[in-house]
Design an enzyme around this catalytic site. Structure first.
Site, PDB file in Angstrom:
ATOM      1  N   CYS A  72       0.845  -1.196   0.000  1.00 19.33           N
ATOM      2  CA  CYS A  72       0.000   0.000   0.000  1.00 19.33           C
ATOM      3  C   CYS A  72       0.880   1.246   0.000  1.00 19.33           C
ATOM      4  O   CYS A  72       1.776   1.373   0.839  1.00 19.33           O
ATOM      5  CB  CYS A  72      -0.921   0.006   1.217  1.00 19.33           C
ATOM      6  SG  CYS A  72      -1.946   1.500   1.341  1.00 19.33           S
ATOM      7  N   CYS A  80      -1.200   6.005   7.225  1.00 19.09           N
ATOM      8  CA  CYS A  80      -2.389   5.246   7.613  1.00 19.09           C
ATOM      9  C   CYS A  80      -2.041   4.255   8.725  1.00 19.09           C
ATOM     10  O   CYS A  80      -1.047   3.528   8.643  1.00 19.09           O
ATOM     11  CB  CYS A  80      -2.959   4.503   6.418  1.00 19.09           C
ATOM     12  SG  CYS A  80      -4.376   3.452   6.822  1.00 19.09           S
ATOM     13  N   CYS A  83      -2.815  -0.767   9.128  1.00 22.63           N
ATOM     14  CA  CYS A  83      -2.005  -1.970   8.952  1.00 22.63           C
ATOM     15  C   CYS A  83      -0.679  -1.816   9.695  1.00 22.63           C
ATOM     16  O   CYS A  83       0.049  -0.843   9.489  1.00 22.63           O
ATOM     17  CB  CYS A  83      -1.735  -2.238   7.475  1.00 22.63           C
ATOM     18  SG  CYS A  83      -3.213  -2.651   6.523  1.00 22.63           S
ATOM     19  N   CYS A 161      -8.345   1.227  -0.666  1.00 20.57           N
ATOM     20  CA  CYS A 161      -7.520   0.547   0.335  1.00 20.57           C
ATOM     21  C   CYS A 161      -7.228  -0.878  -0.122  1.00 20.57           C
ATOM     22  O   CYS A 161      -8.158  -1.648  -0.390  1.00 20.57           O
ATOM     23  CB  CYS A 161      -8.259   0.532   1.665  1.00 20.57           C
ATOM     24  SG  CYS A 161      -7.515  -0.520   2.914  1.00 20.57           S
ATOM     25  N   GLN A 224     -17.899 -11.166  10.901  1.00 21.29           N
ATOM     26  CA  GLN A 224     -16.465 -11.271  10.659  1.00 21.29           C
ATOM     27  C   GLN A 224     -16.104 -10.645   9.316  1.00 21.29           C
ATOM     28  O   GLN A 224     -16.801 -10.840   8.321  1.00 21.29           O
ATOM     29  CB  GLN A 224     -16.042 -12.744  10.664  1.00 21.29           C
ATOM     30  CG  GLN A 224     -16.101 -13.395  12.033  1.00 21.29           C
ATOM     31  CD  GLN A 224     -14.931 -13.010  12.914  1.00 21.29           C
ATOM     32  OE1 GLN A 224     -13.983 -12.356  12.474  1.00 21.29           O
ATOM     33  NE2 GLN A 224     -14.994 -13.409  14.181  1.00 21.29           N
ATOM     34  N   TYR A 253     -22.431 -14.581  23.819  1.00 22.88           N
ATOM     35  CA  TYR A 253     -22.033 -13.524  22.888  1.00 22.88           C
ATOM     36  C   TYR A 253     -22.305 -14.041  21.468  1.00 22.88           C
ATOM     37  O   TYR A 253     -21.430 -14.040  20.600  1.00 22.88           O
ATOM     38  CB  TYR A 253     -20.556 -13.152  23.051  1.00 22.88           C
ATOM     39  CG  TYR A 253     -20.112 -12.941  24.473  1.00 22.88           C
ATOM     40  CD1 TYR A 253     -20.246 -11.703  25.106  1.00 22.88           C
ATOM     41  CD2 TYR A 253     -19.546 -13.987  25.209  1.00 22.88           C
ATOM     42  CE1 TYR A 253     -19.830 -11.511  26.424  1.00 22.88           C
ATOM     43  CE2 TYR A 253     -19.134 -13.797  26.527  1.00 22.88           C
ATOM     44  CZ  TYR A 253     -19.274 -12.568  27.129  1.00 22.88           C
ATOM     45  OH  TYR A 253     -18.853 -12.390  28.426  1.00 22.88           O
ATOM     46  N   CYS A 346     -10.425 -12.931  19.921  1.00 18.44           N
ATOM     47  CA  CYS A 346      -9.752 -12.037  18.974  1.00 18.44           C
ATOM     48  C   CYS A 346      -8.611 -11.273  19.622  1.00 18.44           C
ATOM     49  O   CYS A 346      -7.971 -10.448  18.963  1.00 18.44           O
ATOM     50  CB  CYS A 346     -10.756 -11.065  18.349  1.00 18.44           C
ATOM     51  SG  CYS A 346     -11.660 -10.063  19.540  1.00 18.44           S
TER      52      CYS A 346
END
Length: 392
Positions: A72, A80, A83, A161, A224, A253, A346
């Site tokens: 990128c 940015c 990432c 992006c 997701q 959840y 996560c």
């Protein structure tokens, strides 16, 4: 000192959060855009903590063999912040994430676990996978993404992006300054666009296919973001739980019922809990579409609803937010004496803390799998399986 460039510094191990550890005059410096073993100059970006500073590697004097050219053009120091790892070759990204998961499990849970981060089908060499995006229009009406730990905006590159799903890339220019633009793409390729929270195009309800089952989710609801994530996680959870027809399960959840639907189709009666009332409505709809009239989904905070759930269950799926389930919920789950618990995480630090609670209660970790659902970033998804009994 903030803004000053120091170095050269020798970079040490990778740390949780998308940076590596270096030292300057005895002080820890968390350095983004670096790799273990490199010799770099560091621009200090944050001196607000007594014990450590933050910084960006701005000059690389000795590069790691794992360093690569970022795909990128707006990735890198001071640009940015979406990432963390575009400067790292994809196989090395996964090795670093595995090291982080293993370190967190060792330090916070006392577990020595060999970790492998598995690739997931659906991206293009780590790109073109993110099906949900949020942009902010700058003062010129150009869409941008935020810098790391900042509200400053970096305009998205021409063409969009690179980690975003190309089907959901909005026009780069022509927006009102300050507008928030969100896009979501489902498995059929339908695209919904929301501006300042209001849907302006596309369907209100997206349809996500998982195997031969289709689940409905609101355009602005949680799902997701990697196209291969849902099916990968369902397969890992079902493989670990090995559900039997006639068993009962809690899906905590539960969102729109991803795991509940998969379990009920195998003859398991499920009780789901979810705080989002709109997600609960969709979960009930998805269970009904799957032909389940026996399972239930309750809206509310998991810690509170658990007090009203049955005292026994055979299986539990825990899929908490990034902060983890927490000791109260974990202990309440284990008190139901389930046969197995699948914990979908996560955040490896939150997972490790909750695993420590389970270990202290006499449970054991029987397996752990990690998946690269967020290429080019430091994030990693884990599925941990727990069973009663001491040991690891």
């Amino acid at each position: 000192m903030s803004g000053a460039v120091v170095g050269p510094l020798r970079v040490g191990a990778v740390a949780h959060g998308g940076h590596c550890v270096a030292r300057h005059e005895g002080r820890v410096v968390f350095v983004r855009h670096s790799l273990p073993g490199e010799l770099v100059d560091v621009r200090i970006t944050d001196t607000g903590h007594e014990r450590y500073w933050r910084g960006d590697a701005v000059t690389v004097h000795e590069a790691s063999p794992d360093r690569t050219e970022p795909p990128c053009p707006v990735s890198g120091p001071g640009r940015c912040g979406g990432c963390d790892l575009q400067h790292v070759a994809l196989p090395a990204q996964r090795r670093l994430k595995a090291e982080v998961v293993a370190e967190q499990l060792q330090r916070l849970a006392g577990l020595a676990v060999d970790v492998e981060v598995e690739p997931v089908p659906g991206d293009e060499e780590g790109l073109a996978w993110r099906t949900r995006m949020r942009y902010h229009a700058d003062t010129d009406g150009v869409l941008g993404l935020r810098h790391h730990r900042s509200h400053d905006l970096e305009p998205v590159p021409v063409g969009g992006c690179p980690i975003s799903d190309p089907r959901g890339r909005p026009d780069r220019t022509g927006w009102e300054p300050g507008q928030v633009v969100e896009t979501a793409v489902d498995t059929a390729g339908s695209v919904s666009t929301l501006v300042d929270g209001e849907r302006v195009s596309g369907p209100a309800l997206l349809h996500q296919r998982v195997g031969d089952q289709e689940l409905a989710v609101a355009a602005d609801g949680f799902w997701q973001v990697h196209p291969g994530a849902a099916e990968t996680l369902v397969e890992a959870v079902l493989e670990g739980l090995a559900p039997q027809r006639g068993e009962r399960a809690f899906d905590l959840y539960c969102g729109v019922g991803l795991f509940a639907v998969a379990l009920t189709r195998l003859g398991v009666r499920v009780w789901g809990v979810e705080s989002s009332r709109s997600a609960v409505a969709h979960a009930r709809r998805n269970l009904a579409t799957a032909g389940d009239t026996a399972s239930r989904v309750t809206a509310g905070r998991v810690a509170q609803v658990l007090r009203r759930l049955p005292e026994r269950t055979d299986l539990v799926v825990l899929d908490p937010p990034r902060t983890g389930a927490g000791g109260e919920v974990v202990r309440a789950v284990l008190a139901r004496r389930p046969r197995r618990v699948a914990y979908v995480a996560c955040d490896p630090a939150a997972l490790a803390r909750d695993l420590r609670t389970a270990l202290d209660a006499g449970w054991r970790l029987t397996s752990l799998r990690a998946f690269d659902l967020f290429p080019m970033t430091h994030h990693v998804e884990c599925v941990a399986l727990l069973e009663p009994g001491s040991g690891v």
